[in-house]
Design a protein around this motif. Structure first.
Motif, PDB file in Angstrom:
ATOM      1  N   UNK A 195      43.640 100.658  28.515  1.00 42.09           N
ATOM      2  CA  UNK A 195      42.649 101.517  27.867  1.00 42.09           C
ATOM      3  C   UNK A 195      42.491 102.812  28.630  1.00 42.09           C
ATOM      4  N   UNK A 196      41.826 103.773  28.013  1.00 44.75           N
ATOM      5  CA  UNK A 196      41.603 105.066  28.677  1.00 44.75           C
ATOM      6  C   UNK A 196      40.495 104.994  29.716  1.00 44.75           C
ATOM      7  N   UNK A 197      39.730 103.901  29.680  1.00 44.45           N
ATOM      8  CA  UNK A 197      38.671 103.681  30.665  1.00 44.45           C
ATOM      9  C   UNK A 197      38.570 102.181  30.914  1.00 44.45           C
ATOM     10  N   UNK A 198      37.875 101.830  31.990  1.00 42.70           N
ATOM     11  CA  UNK A 198      37.715 100.409  32.295  1.00 42.70           C
ATOM     12  C   UNK A 198      36.937  99.695  31.198  1.00 42.70           C
ATOM     13  N   UNK A 199      35.920 100.362  30.659  1.00 46.97           N
ATOM     14  CA  UNK A 199      35.130  99.754  29.588  1.00 46.97           C
ATOM     15  C   UNK A 199      35.982  99.499  28.346  1.00 46.97           C
ATOM     16  N   UNK A 200      36.819 100.492  27.987  1.00 43.30           N
ATOM     17  CA  UNK A 200      37.674 100.315  26.817  1.00 43.30           C
ATOM     18  C   UNK A 200      38.689  99.193  27.047  1.00 43.30           C
ATOM     19  N   UNK A 201      39.257  99.126  28.254  1.00 42.97           N
ATOM     20  CA  UNK A 201      40.195  98.057  28.538  1.00 42.97           C
ATOM     21  C   UNK A 201      39.524  96.698  28.468  1.00 42.97           C
ATOM     22  N   UNK A 202      38.318  96.601  28.982  1.00 40.46           N
ATOM     23  CA  UNK A 202      37.606  95.326  28.937  1.00 40.46           C
ATOM     24  C   UNK A 202      37.340  94.910  27.490  1.00 40.46           C
ATOM     25  N   UNK A 203      37.008  95.876  26.636  1.00 41.06           N
ATOM     26  CA  UNK A 203      36.792  95.568  25.221  1.00 41.06           C
ATOM     27  C   UNK A 203      38.080  95.083  24.564  1.00 41.06           C
ATOM     28  N   UNK A 204      39.202  95.728  24.932  1.00 40.12           N
ATOM     29  CA  UNK A 204      40.488  95.325  24.355  1.00 40.12           C
ATOM     30  C   UNK A 204      40.928  93.957  24.855  1.00 40.12           C
ATOM     31  N   UNK A 205      40.664  93.664  26.103  1.00 38.08           N
ATOM     32  CA  UNK A 205      40.991  92.343  26.630  1.00 38.08           C
ATOM     33  C   UNK A 205      40.142  91.277  25.947  1.00 38.08           C
TER      34      UNK A 205
END
Length: 495
Positions: A195-205
């Motif tokens: 993701x472009x940010x840690x929050x976005x990556x966590x949402x995608x995971x």
């Protein structure tokens, strides 16, 4: 349901009409050999009487109407009459082949991602006239033309298509022909989304694990992630010299330089940053889900051991392809130095080339790619041999649903199987490339369903969808290939 059956009938009519036109064009072509022309004149495309299907169940109806199984003669009279292909845009370039027979039944296979379909086409002249149900006999005719990685793509594509064809001829699933199944569902592993940010990556995971339901993930731990950070890599010059040549660089580029010969080392700072990346993902994913790792970069075994030790506390499922597979002694050194399981194998062709790794316990897990290892039966043999030596098997897969389903059948028939890679999880049209010839879903909550009754691989191509996703460099679609009919060499490898 009725509208779907009508659509299937209409699709079959179109296919028969197209085949008739192609047959006539081939007969009229002056380059067509006389024996081939005689065959085309004497045979006709048979079809199934759809009115005879009215009393069948849903799954039987789908199997009969979408697999082109003809009953005009015994399977022992089957003969291979043609091989054709198309090139999809899956993973840039992945070819599908079709092997036709004198009874109308055909089989689908796949040339490994990135490989040239000519690896398969060159085998056509060597298998014409053979009975496709003699899978091992045909395999032995062509196996000498395979090699490591994508060089095996043609042989493996043919082998896949033969099992699909044989299963259709005898009306049984491919797993049954391999000796039966151990499981009805095949566990999958998928890429860890970024993701472009840690929050976005966590949402995608969270979407990957909770919504899509995947229970096994894999991530890259690459020196490319730290190459631009000062003080992380010793001798980054070779890595930066040709940054666009990661997969297809010139012969002396970094991408084509084996790991012991780059002189690249990772500093303590670099190891700390890579460990932080893995720790971050582990915290987002949790400890219950296995995380495999890959793509470290071309570093020697000493740096592989240093990196492996820096990551041990995260309890990774495996460290994959740390050095080239040919160096089994180096794999053994790495394996003995680390507690984390090690694996390799996606580029190894044939069981005979896995034996040194297995006999010497140089890895903890073998990791064949069925589109390179020799096909379904050879991959099962690899798994069985590994099992006898206390070694598990995971399966590498990056292709269309054709090779995916070939892997599913093989995984179902192999006891020491762990998990199968699915490399196109987020490609919205990927599953639509095929129609299932059974009543169910291909993938549910991180598992592939094993077709329990559908013959062969249990799929047929969805022609219209495949045509929408052909590689722009070759938009032909299963056109005649008479230029590959004639055998022009003596292939015996001994005197």
């Amino acid at each position: 349901m009725k509208s779907y059956i009508k659509q299937i009938i209409e699709d079959n009519k179109k296919r028969e009409q197209q085949y008739a036109l192609e047959r006539k064009a081939e007969i009229d072509n002056p380059k067509t050999l006389d024996n081939r022309r005689d065959f085309l004149k004497k045979t006709a495309l048979g079809g199934i009487s759809l009115s005879a299907l009215m009393g069948l169940s849903l799954s039987d109806t789908l199997a009969e109407t979408t697999s082109n199984i003809n009953r005009y003669s015994n399977p022992t009279d089957l003969k291979i009459t043609d091989m054709r292909y198309c090139v999809t845009s899956v993973l840039g370039r992945t070819a599908i082949i079709r092997i036709d027979t004198n009874q109308g039944v055909y089989g689908l296979g796949e040339v490994r991602d990135g490989a040239d379909p000519r690896y398969a086409l060159m085998l056509k002249s060597r298998i014409l006239g053979e009975n496709p149900c003699n899978v091992e006999r045909v395999f032995k005719i062509i196996k000498q033309f395979g090699g490591p990685a994508r060089q095996a793509g043609g042989v493996c594509a043919v082998e896949m298509a033969l099992w699909d064809l044989c299963g259709k001829a005898y009306n049984v699933p491919a797993w049954q022909l391999l000796g039966g199944r151990y499981r009805d569902k095949v566990r999958l592993y998928a890429d860890t989304p970024e993701g472009t940010s840690r929050q976005q990556q966590q949402e995608r995971i969270k979407f990957r694990t909770e919504t899509q339901g995947y229970t096994w993930l894999k991530m890259d731990v690459s020196i490319r992630d730290i190459m631009d950070t000062p003080g992380c890599i010793v001798n980054p010059e070779i890595l930066k010299a040709n940054p666009n040549a990661y997969h297809r660089g010139d012969y002396m580029a970094y991408s084509n330089t084996k790991h012991p010969f780059t002189g690249i080392q990772i500093t303590e700072k670099g190891l700390e940053l890579l460990a932080e990346k893995v720790e971050d993902i582990r915290n987002m994913v949790g400890w219950e889900i296995p995380i495999s790792t890959d793509h470290y970069g071309h570093i020697d075994l000493n740096n592989c051991i240093r990196l492996g030790r820096a990551l041990e506390k995260y309890r990774l499922a495996w460290l994959e392809d740390m050095v080239p597979w040919q160096y089994w002694q180096q794999h053994k050194t790495i394996t003995e130095a680390l507690e984390t399981p090690t694996t390799t194998g996606e580029d190894i062709y044939l069981l005979e080339n896995f034996k040194a790794l297995i006999d010497n316990h140089a890895v903890d897990i073998v990791h064949p790619d069925l589109a390179s290892s020799g096909g379904l039966l050879e991959t099962k043999r690899i798994g069985d041999y590994a099992e006898e030596n206390g070694i598990a098997m995971a399966m590498h897969q990056a292709g269309t649903p054709v090779s995916f389903m070939a892997n599913v059948h093989c995984a179902a028939a192999t006891q020491n199987f762990l998990s199968l890679e699915h490399h196109s999880v987020d490609l919205p049209w990927w599953e639509d490339l095929v129609k299932l010839t059974w009543d169910g879903k291909m993938i549910e909550k991180g598992y592939a369903n094993v077709p329990l009754t559908a013959p062969g691989l249990g799929i047929e191509l969805n022609d219209e969808v495949v045509k929408q996703h052909l590689n722009p460099s070759d938009t032909s679609y299963f056109e005649p290939t008479p230029e590959w009919d004639e055998k022009r060499s003596w292939d015996r490898t001994w005197s």
